[in-house]
Design an enzyme around this catalytic site. Structure first.
Site, PDB file in Angstrom:
ATOM      1  CG  MET A  30      -1.906  -1.197   1.136  1.00 51.07           C
ATOM      2  SD  MET A  30      -3.451  -0.937   2.003  1.00 51.07           S
ATOM      3  CE  MET A  30      -2.862  -0.757   3.665  1.00 51.07           C
ATOM      4  CG  HIS A  37       6.823  -1.843   2.282  1.00 49.19           C
ATOM      5  ND1 HIS A  37       6.704  -0.697   3.030  1.00 49.19           N
ATOM      6  CD2 HIS A  37       5.601  -2.427   2.299  1.00 49.19           C
ATOM      7  CE1 HIS A  37       5.465  -0.580   3.471  1.00 49.19           C
ATOM      8  NE2 HIS A  37       4.770  -1.627   3.055  1.00 49.19           N
ATOM      9  CD  GLN A  61      -5.970  -3.884   2.088  1.00 52.54           C
ATOM     10  OE1 GLN A  61      -5.803  -4.333   0.956  1.00 52.54           O
ATOM     11  NE2 GLN A  61      -5.035  -3.944   3.012  1.00 52.54           N
ATOM     12  CE  LYS A 149       3.360  -5.007  11.332  1.00 53.35           C
ATOM     13  NZ  LYS A 149       2.624  -4.277  10.326  1.00 53.35           N
ATOM     14  CD  GLN A 153      -1.730  -9.247   3.714  1.00 50.15           C
ATOM     15  OE1 GLN A 153      -2.608  -8.405   3.808  1.00 50.15           O
ATOM     16  NE2 GLN A 153      -0.485  -8.945   3.467  1.00 50.15           N
ATOM     17  CB  SER A 185       3.767  -0.766  10.661  1.00 50.50           C
ATOM     18  OG  SER A 185       2.487  -0.328  10.267  1.00 50.50           O
ATOM     19  NE  ARG A 187      -3.326   1.090   9.434  1.00 54.44           N
ATOM     20  CZ  ARG A 187      -3.640   0.091   8.599  1.00 54.44           C
ATOM     21  NH1 ARG A 187      -2.931  -1.010   8.589  1.00 54.44           N
ATOM     22  NH2 ARG A 187      -4.668   0.206   7.771  1.00 54.44           N
TER      23      ARG A 187
HETATM   24  P1  AMP Z   1       1.449  -2.998   3.443  1.00 51.67           P
HETATM   25  O1  AMP Z   1       1.981  -1.913   2.571  1.00 51.67           O
HETATM   26  O2  AMP Z   1       1.416  -2.673   4.888  1.00 51.67           O
HETATM   27  O3  AMP Z   1       0.165  -3.582   2.901  1.00 51.67           O
HETATM   28  O4  AMP Z   1       2.528  -4.168   3.345  1.00 51.67           O
HETATM   29  C1  AMP Z   1       2.906  -4.714   2.110  1.00 51.67           C
HETATM   30  C2  AMP Z   1       3.703  -5.982   2.358  1.00 51.67           C
HETATM   31  O5  AMP Z   1       4.851  -5.666   3.141  1.00 51.67           O
HETATM   32  C3  AMP Z   1       2.901  -7.025   3.144  1.00 51.67           C
HETATM   33  O6  AMP Z   1       3.171  -8.310   2.613  1.00 51.67           O
HETATM   34  C4  AMP Z   1       3.440  -6.870   4.535  1.00 51.67           C
HETATM   35  O7  AMP Z   1       3.356  -8.046   5.309  1.00 51.67           O
HETATM   36  C5  AMP Z   1       4.893  -6.530   4.249  1.00 51.67           C
HETATM   37  N1  AMP Z   1       5.459  -5.841   5.408  1.00 51.67           N
HETATM   38  C6  AMP Z   1       4.969  -4.751   6.047  1.00 51.67           C
HETATM   39  N2  AMP Z   1       5.725  -4.449   7.124  1.00 51.67           N
HETATM   40  C7  AMP Z   1       6.721  -5.373   7.173  1.00 51.67           C
HETATM   41  C8  AMP Z   1       7.823  -5.599   8.050  1.00 51.67           C
HETATM   42  N3  AMP Z   1       8.051  -4.832   9.106  1.00 51.67           N
HETATM   43  N4  AMP Z   1       8.637  -6.648   7.782  1.00 51.67           N
HETATM   44  C9  AMP Z   1       8.394  -7.450   6.715  1.00 51.67           C
HETATM   45  N5  AMP Z   1       7.384  -7.283   5.852  1.00 51.67           N
HETATM   46  C10 AMP Z   1       6.553  -6.267   6.069  1.00 51.67           C
END
Ligand code: AMP
Length: 281
Positions: A30, A37, A61, A149, A153, A185, A187
């Site tokens: 996202m 990421h 979502q 993380k 999912q 994150s 967030r």
């Molecule tokens: P998001 O942008 O939060 O939807 O995350 C995109 C992808 O990055 C998802 O597969 C998450 O699980 C992964 N992700 C987010 N934060 C982390 C983290 N701290 N370590 C590893 N993967 C992550």
């Protein structure tokens, strides 16, 4: 590296690579990229010839009271970081491109989504599985990369891929953490300094649980209570759930054995954070 916003263009860009047998890796995100990421993108770049990073804040979502509008966005910065990590394309469609007027088709994994985050965020995983299926259809990747993380999912997506015979290998990458242990994150940017400091308790409580198990504790309730107690020492923390479940079906355990997922969701102020650890006993 190119930023592509149209589905047709994205498909066209990948045709010739696929014809000459190049492998395509997809990293769905996202956006507002951080080192978590980037670890996925680097892994994808090691294992594939072409890496597509999707950057799409997926409205389906998010629940009606959630942070869809506030979610941080900066695709220019994302493009620079993704390129450095080895991305070939950023796919950054508009909401209208992904969900045109009269859109009405959804993909749902029914049971694995009833627990943990699915219980507190009804409809969340339906949005995730729908957008991920659309991305698989558009990109047709050989491999797709997800972070541990978001443990539930990854399990939901693996089930969807098996159930729907989707022709893609799911690769799960380890959690990347800040120095104090907090899982990276997008967030985390919402947290005040105080909340940010208190949020380090999540990883600490998981480490404590790991230690209890290493020392022979097998009673799920005892471990759950100890985690809850530690989190509650932080005045800003409001627990959504602390769960010890089987990694394979996400069902609660009373006595620990096999592959266990310890998963937490805790609010600090208005910000809901998740974290987890997988332990095999
Ligand atoms: P998001 O942008 O939060 O939807 O995350 C995109 C992808 O990055 C998802 O597969 C998450 O699980 C992964 N992700 C987010 N934060 C982390 C983290 N701290 N370590 C590893 N993967 C992550």
């Amino acid at each position: 590296m190119e930023v592509i916003t149209r589905i047709d263009t994205m498909r066209e860009k990948l045709i010739s690579s696929r014809q000459v047998g190049q492998k395509i890796g997809l990293v769905p995100t996202m956006g507002f990229l951080h080192d978590g990421h980037l670890s996925l993108i680097r892994k994808a770049a090691q294992e594939n010839d072409i890496v597509v990073v999707s950057v799409f804040v997926n409205p389906t979502q998010f629940g009606p009271q959630e942070d869809y509008e506030e979610y941080p966005r900066n695709v220019e910065r994302d493009a620079l970081l993704a390129e450095e990590a080895g991305a070939t394309f950023i796919f950054h469609p508009s909401v209208e491109e992904m969900y045109p007027e009269n859109y009405e088709t959804y993909v749902e994994v029914t049971d694995l989504t009833k627990v943990l985050c699915g219980r507190s965020r009804p409809g969340h995983f339906r949005g995730v599985t729908t957008v991920v299926t659309k991305l698989f259809n558009i990109i047709q990747p050989d491999r797709a990369y997800f972070g541990q993380k978001d443990a539930q999912q990854t399990i939901v997506i693996q089930k969807m891929v098996r159930d729907l015979n989707q022709n893609v290998k799911i690769c799960v990458c380890p959690i990347v953490r800040e120095k104090d242990g907090i899982a990276m994150s997008s967030r985390n940017t919402y947290l005040t300094n105080e909340e940010r400091m208190q949020a380090a308790v999540l990883h600490k409580s998981l480490e404590m649980a790991q230690k209890m198990i290493d020392e022979g504790e097998r009673d799920a309730k005892t471990i759950t209570k100890a985690i809850e107690k530690q989190i509650c020492t932080m005045e800003k923390a409001y627990i959504d759930y602390v769960a010890l479940v089987s990694l394979h079906n996400l069902q609660p355990l009373t006595v620990l054995s096999g592959d266990i997922l310890i998963a937490l969701a805790v609010k600090f102020g208005a910000t809901r954070l998740i974290d987890n650890v997988i332990i095999t006993v």
